[in-house]
Design a protein around this motif. Sequence first.
Motif, mmCIF file in Angstrom:
data_model
loop_
_atom_site.group_PDB
_atom_site.id
_atom_site.type_symbol
_atom_site.label_atom_id
_atom_site.label_comp_id
_atom_site.label_asym_id
_atom_site.label_seq_id
_atom_site.Cartn_x
_atom_site.Cartn_y
_atom_site.Cartn_z
ATOM 1 N N TYR A 53 0.841 -1.190 0.000
ATOM 2 C CA TYR A 53 0.000 0.000 0.000
ATOM 3 C C TYR A 53 0.879 1.243 0.000
ATOM 4 C CZ TYR A 53 -3.707 -3.270 1.111
ATOM 5 O OH TYR A 53 -4.597 -4.331 1.060
ATOM 6 N N SER A 54 0.473 2.227 -0.800
ATOM 7 C CA SER A 54 1.217 3.475 -0.884
ATOM 8 C C SER A 54 1.018 4.302 0.374
ATOM 9 C CB SER A 54 0.749 4.286 -2.100
ATOM 10 O OG SER A 54 1.042 3.617 -3.293
ATOM 11 N N LEU A 55 2.058 5.033 0.737
ATOM 12 C CA LEU A 55 1.988 5.947 1.868
ATOM 13 C C LEU A 55 1.442 7.279 1.371
ATOM 14 C CD1 LEU A 55 5.426 5.020 3.433
ATOM 15 C CD2 LEU A 55 3.195 4.613 4.478
ATOM 16 N N CYS A 56 0.380 7.740 2.019
ATOM 17 C CA CYS A 56 -0.296 8.943 1.523
ATOM 18 C C CYS A 56 -0.310 10.072 2.546
ATOM 19 C CB CYS A 56 -1.720 8.621 1.082
ATOM 20 S SG CYS A 56 -2.751 7.843 2.335
ATOM 21 N N GLY A 57 0.469 9.927 3.622
ATOM 22 C CA GLY A 57 0.499 10.969 4.634
ATOM 23 C C GLY A 57 1.466 12.078 4.288
ATOM 24 N N GLN A 58 1.773 12.901 5.291
ATOM 25 C CA GLN A 58 2.708 13.996 5.106
ATOM 26 C C GLN A 58 4.134 13.459 5.146
ATOM 27 O OE1 GLN A 58 1.933 17.044 4.308
ATOM 28 N NE2 GLN A 58 -0.289 16.896 4.582
ATOM 29 N N VAL A 59 4.850 13.630 4.037
ATOM 30 C CA VAL A 59 6.236 13.177 3.973
ATOM 31 C C VAL A 59 7.053 13.909 5.033
ATOM 32 C CG1 VAL A 59 8.303 13.140 2.539
ATOM 33 C CG2 VAL A 59 6.073 12.586 1.544
ATOM 34 N N GLY A 60 7.900 13.173 5.747
ATOM 35 C CA GLY A 60 8.711 13.764 6.796
ATOM 36 C C GLY A 60 8.179 13.493 8.184
ATOM 37 N N ASP A 61 6.927 13.047 8.270
ATOM 38 C CA ASP A 61 6.345 12.713 9.565
ATOM 39 C C ASP A 61 6.735 11.285 9.924
ATOM 40 O OD1 ASP A 61 4.845 12.259 11.808
ATOM 41 O OD2 ASP A 61 2.972 13.043 10.983
#
Length: 317
Positions: A53-61
Amino acid sequence: MNGWISVRVAERREEAEGIVGLVLAPLPGASLPPYEPGAHIDLKMPNGMIRQYSLCGQVGDTMVYELGILLETAGRGGSRQVHEEVKVGDVLEISAPRNLFALVPGEPALLFAGGIGITPIIAMADHLARSGTPYALHYCARTHARIAFRERIAHSHAPHHVHYHFDDVPQTRLDMARVLAEAEPQAHLYACGPAGFMDFVIGAARAAGWPEARLHVEHFSAPEVQDPGDAFEIEIAGTGQIVPVASGQSAATALAEAGIEVPLSCEQGICGTCLTTVLAGVPDHRDMYLSAAEQAANDCFTPCCSRARTPRLVIEI
């Protein structure tokens, strides 16, 4: 797979019709590896099934990962287990992020998302918006009810950057010729979604003369292959063991039956988990992981789906 990371389901929400959002948090005292836009993880289900599954959150968190998971009624059961069984508080196992769909730094971007394909695309769009890089997001869905992350998109992106296209609203349908003609000079195109959607987008870009180096895709599933392939043999380098692979049988299955375990994840030639070195023979590449140049080198193959063009492959385990 070694190095599984234990995470807790911190939040579960209905992102859209048929789409569940999961927020995964590290266990107390831990953090999560950083990742770049376009990355994905392996998620191990409670029954041991592994899906990507792709990560769709805020990059860097590094304190939460976010996933959006579509219920695939015709799938192999992974998404159904998430939708029906996974709940807040559950502890799951994930892999470290891998990125096969990375943004080209600093270059303008034309983003196309079809349905659940929005998951890696929204992380890209958020990153581009924060960095000030020119971009346009085209989000295609069957209906308004199928749009995920609507509030987040409205909050994070100026309206002129985002364009919605719905199958049930003819006047919103995607005009690829116009969109491509109006793209930023030297823009890179990124597409994620169902196979038919990506064939349409990438086919239009190629017809318009876009070079392959500026076309990037993320596959969620491999196309069905009707040809079962001829039988062949696998020789294990160093031991000389010969493993027959029957027509219609995967090389990974044949190896497992012979007591040789190959790490598997997607089992469709998408993730590269099972990539195996080939020392002799010519593979029949049926994966979507290797580039055309990597396939042409014929020095590795994906035994979950690829076969052989020669009677025997010699591989290194």
